[in-house]
Design a protein around this motif. Structure first.
Motif, mmCIF file in Angstrom:
data_model
loop_
_atom_site.group_PDB
_atom_site.id
_atom_site.type_symbol
_atom_site.label_atom_id
_atom_site.label_comp_id
_atom_site.label_asym_id
_atom_site.label_seq_id
_atom_site.Cartn_x
_atom_site.Cartn_y
_atom_site.Cartn_z
ATOM 1 N N LEU A 5 0.829 -1.206 0.000
ATOM 2 C CA LEU A 5 0.000 0.000 0.000
ATOM 3 C C LEU A 5 0.860 1.252 0.000
ATOM 4 O O LEU A 5 0.570 2.225 -0.698
ATOM 5 C CB LEU A 5 -0.936 0.003 1.208
ATOM 6 N N GLU A 6 1.939 1.229 0.769
ATOM 7 C CA GLU A 6 2.843 2.378 0.817
ATOM 8 C C GLU A 6 3.516 2.588 -0.534
ATOM 9 O O GLU A 6 3.702 3.724 -0.974
ATOM 10 C CB GLU A 6 3.876 2.187 1.919
ATOM 11 N N ILE A 33 3.817 5.742 -5.600
ATOM 12 C CA ILE A 33 3.628 5.833 -7.055
ATOM 13 C C ILE A 33 2.570 6.875 -7.379
ATOM 14 O O ILE A 33 2.744 7.702 -8.284
ATOM 15 C CB ILE A 33 3.252 4.453 -7.643
ATOM 16 N N GLU A 34 1.476 6.851 -6.653
ATOM 17 C CA GLU A 34 0.413 7.836 -6.879
ATOM 18 C C GLU A 34 0.928 9.255 -6.643
ATOM 19 O O GLU A 34 0.658 10.160 -7.436
ATOM 20 C CB GLU A 34 -0.775 7.556 -5.957
ATOM 21 N N ASN A 35 1.685 9.444 -5.573
ATOM 22 C CA ASN A 35 2.235 10.763 -5.280
ATOM 23 C C ASN A 35 3.155 11.240 -6.403
ATOM 24 O O ASN A 35 3.120 12.412 -6.781
ATOM 25 C CB ASN A 35 2.995 10.745 -3.951
ATOM 26 N N GLU A 36 3.975 10.344 -6.933
ATOM 27 C CA GLU A 36 4.876 10.695 -8.031
ATOM 28 C C GLU A 36 4.087 11.065 -9.281
ATOM 29 O O GLU A 36 4.420 12.029 -9.968
ATOM 30 C CB GLU A 36 5.827 9.532 -8.324
ATOM 31 N N LEU A 37 3.031 10.317 -9.574
ATOM 32 C CA LEU A 37 2.204 10.628 -10.740
ATOM 33 C C LEU A 37 1.516 11.986 -10.595
ATOM 34 O O LEU A 37 1.442 12.762 -11.553
ATOM 35 C CB LEU A 37 1.164 9.531 -10.964
ATOM 36 N N ILE A 38 1.045 12.281 -9.412
ATOM 37 C CA ILE A 38 0.406 13.581 -9.155
ATOM 38 C C ILE A 38 1.430 14.696 -9.322
ATOM 39 O O ILE A 38 1.156 15.727 -9.951
ATOM 40 C CB ILE A 38 -0.240 13.612 -7.752
ATOM 41 N N TYR A 39 2.627 14.504 -8.782
ATOM 42 C CA TYR A 39 3.700 15.494 -8.910
ATOM 43 C C TYR A 39 4.034 15.738 -10.384
ATOM 44 O O TYR A 39 4.126 16.885 -10.830
ATOM 45 C CB TYR A 39 4.927 15.012 -8.140
ATOM 46 N N GLU A 40 4.215 14.672 -11.142
ATOM 47 C CA GLU A 40 4.537 14.801 -12.562
ATOM 48 C C GLU A 40 3.401 15.475 -13.332
ATOM 49 O O GLU A 40 3.640 16.281 -14.229
ATOM 50 C CB GLU A 40 4.848 13.429 -13.180
#
Length: 52
Positions: A14-15, A20-27
């Motif tokens: 989950l972490e 991964i989700e945080n990186e996609l949002i940042y990008e």
């Protein structure tokens, strides 16, 4: 089916998904910022070209 899979994930999994989700949002935000800057440059160059 997705709910069953999600519920079966371990905390480290989950972490990892959250990272991964945080990186996609940042990008995504970086891309939006780049597109906004490009749009401003296009608008400025079009305006400058019309004023020549």
């Amino acid at each position: 089916m997705v709910k069953i899979y999600y519920e079966s994930l371990t905390q480290p999994e989950l972490e990892r998904l959250q990272a991964i989700e945080n990186e996609l949002i940042y990008e995504h935000h970086k891309n939006l910022e780049f597109l906004a800057q490009a749009q401003e440059l296009i608008k400025k160059s079009t305006t400058d070209a019309l004023n020549i």
